[in-house]
Motif scaffolding. Structure first.
Motif, PDB file in Angstrom:
ATOM      1  N   GLY A 167       0.992  -1.160   0.141  1.00  0.00           N
ATOM      2  CA  GLY A 167       0.011  -0.020  -0.155  1.00  0.00           C
ATOM      3  C   GLY A 167       0.834   1.354  -0.002  1.00  0.00           C
ATOM      4  O   GLY A 167       0.658   2.314  -0.841  1.00  0.00           O
ATOM      5  N   VAL A 168       1.730   1.471   0.689  1.00  0.00           N
ATOM      6  CA  VAL A 168       2.805   2.628   0.922  1.00  0.00           C
ATOM      7  C   VAL A 168       3.447   2.677  -0.459  1.00  0.00           C
ATOM      8  O   VAL A 168       3.460   3.803  -0.774  1.00  0.00           O
ATOM      9  CB  VAL A 168       3.923   2.337   1.884  1.00  0.00           C
ATOM     10  N   VAL A 169       4.078   1.650  -1.091  1.00  0.00           N
ATOM     11  CA  VAL A 169       4.392   1.619  -2.447  1.00  0.00           C
ATOM     12  C   VAL A 169       3.947   2.180  -3.468  1.00  0.00           C
ATOM     13  O   VAL A 169       3.793   3.039  -4.430  1.00  0.00           O
ATOM     14  CB  VAL A 169       5.247   0.241  -2.868  1.00  0.00           C
ATOM     15  N   ARG A 170       2.247   1.525  -3.355  1.00  0.00           N
ATOM     16  CA  ARG A 170       1.448   2.059  -4.444  1.00  0.00           C
ATOM     17  C   ARG A 170       1.017   3.535  -4.258  1.00  0.00           C
ATOM     18  O   ARG A 170       1.096   4.448  -5.273  1.00  0.00           O
ATOM     19  CB  ARG A 170       0.148   1.043  -4.251  1.00  0.00           C
ATOM     20  N   VAL A 171       0.717   4.104  -3.133  1.00  0.00           N
ATOM     21  CA  VAL A 171       0.884   5.639  -2.746  1.00  0.00           C
ATOM     22  C   VAL A 171       1.926   6.290  -3.433  1.00  0.00           C
ATOM     23  O   VAL A 171       1.641   7.291  -3.922  1.00  0.00           O
ATOM     24  CB  VAL A 171       0.381   5.707  -1.317  1.00  0.00           C
ATOM     25  N   GLY A 172       3.082   5.692  -3.129  1.00  0.00           N
ATOM     26  CA  GLY A 172       4.428   6.548  -3.412  1.00  0.00           C
ATOM     27  C   GLY A 172       4.115   6.676  -5.119  1.00  0.00           C
ATOM     28  O   GLY A 172       4.677   7.751  -5.599  1.00  0.00           O
ATOM     29  N   ILE A 173       4.120   5.580  -5.686  1.00  0.00           N
ATOM     30  CA  ILE A 173       4.208   5.352  -7.245  1.00  0.00           C
ATOM     31  C   ILE A 173       2.951   6.493  -7.618  1.00  0.00           C
ATOM     32  O   ILE A 173       3.192   7.075  -8.558  1.00  0.00           O
ATOM     33  CB  ILE A 173       3.980   4.178  -7.664  1.00  0.00           C
ATOM     34  N   GLY A 174       1.766   6.218  -7.247  1.00  0.00           N
ATOM     35  CA  GLY A 174       0.664   7.238  -7.457  1.00  0.00           C
ATOM     36  C   GLY A 174       1.020   8.465  -7.250  1.00  0.00           C
ATOM     37  O   GLY A 174       0.563   9.498  -8.187  1.00  0.00           O
ATOM     38  N   THR A 175       1.629   9.017  -6.154  1.00  0.00           N
ATOM     39  CA  THR A 175       1.827  10.445  -5.831  1.00  0.00           C
ATOM     40  C   THR A 175       3.005  10.893  -6.917  1.00  0.00           C
ATOM     41  O   THR A 175       2.768  12.144  -7.285  1.00  0.00           O
ATOM     42  CB  THR A 175       2.239  10.523  -4.512  1.00  0.00           C
ATOM     43  N   GLY A 176       3.728  10.007  -7.145  1.00  0.00           N
ATOM     44  CA  GLY A 176       4.886  10.355  -8.199  1.00  0.00           C
ATOM     45  C   GLY A 176       4.159  10.811  -9.580  1.00  0.00           C
ATOM     46  O   GLY A 176       4.629  11.687 -10.348  1.00  0.00           O
TER      47      GLY A 176
ATOM     48  N   VAL B   3      -5.597   6.254  -4.372  1.00  0.00           N
ATOM     49  CA  VAL B   3      -6.748   5.554  -3.817  1.00  0.00           C
ATOM     50  C   VAL B   3      -6.785   4.107  -3.479  1.00  0.00           C
ATOM     51  O   VAL B   3      -6.780   3.748  -2.285  1.00  0.00           O
ATOM     52  CB  VAL B   3      -8.029   5.917  -4.730  1.00  0.00           C
ATOM     53  N   LEU B   4      -6.137   3.295  -4.316  1.00  0.00           N
ATOM     54  CA  LEU B   4      -6.158   2.038  -4.135  1.00  0.00           C
ATOM     55  C   LEU B   4      -5.118   1.712  -2.849  1.00  0.00           C
ATOM     56  O   LEU B   4      -5.624   0.899  -1.820  1.00  0.00           O
ATOM     57  CB  LEU B   4      -5.489   1.188  -5.034  1.00  0.00           C
ATOM     58  N   GLY B   5      -3.850   2.132  -2.713  1.00  0.00           N
ATOM     59  CA  GLY B   5      -3.062   2.041  -1.893  1.00  0.00           C
ATOM     60  C   GLY B   5      -3.539   2.695  -0.627  1.00  0.00           C
ATOM     61  O   GLY B   5      -3.262   2.124   0.762  1.00  0.00           O
TER      62      GLY B   5
ATOM     63  N   LEU C 127      -8.860  -6.613  -6.289  1.00  0.00           N
ATOM     64  CA  LEU C 127      -9.084  -5.398  -7.005  1.00  0.00           C
ATOM     65  C   LEU C 127      -7.652  -5.152  -7.625  1.00  0.00           C
ATOM     66  O   LEU C 127      -7.514  -4.834  -8.713  1.00  0.00           O
ATOM     67  CB  LEU C 127      -9.637  -4.515  -6.478  1.00  0.00           C
ATOM     68  N   GLU C 128      -6.568  -5.012  -6.681  1.00  0.00           N
ATOM     69  CA  GLU C 128      -5.232  -4.448  -7.153  1.00  0.00           C
ATOM     70  C   GLU C 128      -4.793  -5.574  -8.135  1.00  0.00           C
ATOM     71  O   GLU C 128      -4.015  -4.917  -9.092  1.00  0.00           O
ATOM     72  CB  GLU C 128      -4.594  -4.353  -5.790  1.00  0.00           C
ATOM     73  N   VAL C 129      -4.899  -6.841  -7.817  1.00  0.00           N
ATOM     74  CA  VAL C 129      -4.442  -7.891  -8.625  1.00  0.00           C
ATOM     75  C   VAL C 129      -4.907  -7.699 -10.171  1.00  0.00           C
ATOM     76  O   VAL C 129      -3.918  -7.566 -10.885  1.00  0.00           O
ATOM     77  CB  VAL C 129      -4.641  -9.281  -8.184  1.00  0.00           C
TER      78      VAL C 129
ATOM     79  N   ALA D 249      10.880  -5.038 -18.408  1.00  0.00           N
ATOM     80  CA  ALA D 249      10.685  -4.778 -17.175  1.00  0.00           C
ATOM     81  C   ALA D 249       9.405  -4.384 -16.490  1.00  0.00           C
ATOM     82  O   ALA D 249       9.111  -4.850 -15.628  1.00  0.00           O
ATOM     83  CB  ALA D 249      11.824  -3.519 -16.724  1.00  0.00           C
ATOM     84  N   MET D 250       8.923  -3.301 -17.414  1.00  0.00           N
ATOM     85  CA  MET D 250       7.326  -2.952 -17.033  1.00  0.00           C
ATOM     86  C   MET D 250       6.444  -4.050 -16.852  1.00  0.00           C
ATOM     87  O   MET D 250       5.682  -3.730 -15.617  1.00  0.00           O
ATOM     88  CB  MET D 250       7.101  -1.923 -17.788  1.00  0.00           C
ATOM     89  N   PRO D 251       6.115  -4.958 -17.803  1.00  0.00           N
ATOM     90  CA  PRO D 251       5.092  -5.904 -17.503  1.00  0.00           C
ATOM     91  C   PRO D 251       5.501  -6.874 -16.294  1.00  0.00           C
ATOM     92  O   PRO D 251       4.698  -7.315 -15.711  1.00  0.00           O
ATOM     93  CB  PRO D 251       5.051  -6.598 -18.809  1.00  0.00           C
ATOM     94  N   LEU D 252       6.830  -6.984 -16.363  1.00  0.00           N
ATOM     95  CA  LEU D 252       7.494  -8.066 -15.224  1.00  0.00           C
ATOM     96  C   LEU D 252       6.905  -7.320 -13.720  1.00  0.00           C
ATOM     97  O   LEU D 252       6.557  -7.895 -12.771  1.00  0.00           O
ATOM     98  CB  LEU D 252       8.935  -8.275 -15.262  1.00  0.00           C
ATOM     99  N   ILE D 253       7.344  -5.996 -13.608  1.00  0.00           N
ATOM    100  CA  ILE D 253       7.178  -5.352 -12.421  1.00  0.00           C
ATOM    101  C   ILE D 253       5.546  -5.406 -12.126  1.00  0.00           C
ATOM    102  O   ILE D 253       4.960  -5.621 -11.007  1.00  0.00           O
ATOM    103  CB  ILE D 253       7.408  -3.848 -12.434  1.00  0.00           C
ATOM    104  N   ALA D 254       4.734  -5.063 -12.992  1.00  0.00           N
ATOM    105  CA  ALA D 254       3.279  -5.064 -12.834  1.00  0.00           C
ATOM    106  C   ALA D 254       2.862  -6.429 -12.325  1.00  0.00           C
ATOM    107  O   ALA D 254       1.913  -6.632 -11.424  1.00  0.00           O
ATOM    108  CB  ALA D 254       2.481  -4.527 -14.082  1.00  0.00           C
ATOM    109  N   ALA D 255       3.195  -7.485 -13.003  1.00  0.00           N
ATOM    110  CA  ALA D 255       2.759  -8.747 -13.021  1.00  0.00           C
ATOM    111  C   ALA D 255       3.362  -9.461 -11.637  1.00  0.00           C
ATOM    112  O   ALA D 255       2.620  -9.922 -10.821  1.00  0.00           O
ATOM    113  CB  ALA D 255       3.386  -9.806 -13.957  1.00  0.00           C
TER     114      ALA D 255
END
Length: 125
Positions: free
Chosen positions: A11-20, A55-57, A76-78, A102-108
């Protein structure tokens, strides 16, 4: 490691990425898709994805803090992360080799981590 601890970290990482993505859509977008992220339309989409991730994070973090069901949010995040991986893979011919992989692997990978956490949580849903 407890599932709740991993869920909190996700959740923290998701909020950080979203904020970025919200605050620096060009910079953050370039990390994901490259130099094409500088257009105004792409920045709109980067901010929209950023808002979604904040919002999700935040919801995952609040669910834990307030003792609300978390499993559905993690699932839902999955689904969202799998969608991001597929969307990126479909655009792969427009991405550099590194981003194409890299990007599809990170998301997966994020989707897989969220799935493991979701299946480890017993919050009665």
């Amino acid at each position: 490691m407890r599932a709740a601890t991993v869920a909190r970290g996700l959740g923290v990482v998701r909020v950080g990425i979203g904020t970025g993505l919200l605050l620096m859509p060009g910079f953050a977008g370039r990390i994901w898709i490259g130099e094409h992220a500088d257009g105004p339309g792409t920045r709109v989409f980067a901010r929209a994805i950023g808002a979604r991730d904040v919002v999700l994070g935040s919801r995952a973090l609040l669910s834990q803090r307030e003792g609300l069901p978390l499993r559905r949010w993690m699932r839902l995040e999955v689904a969202i992360d799998v969608g991001d991986a597929v969307a990126t893979a479909l655009a792969s011919r427009h991405l550099t080799r590194g981003r194409r992989v890299a990007m599809p692997l990170i998301a997966a990978g994020y989707a897989a981590a969220s799935w493991v956490v979701a299946e480890s949580i017993d919050d009665g849903d």
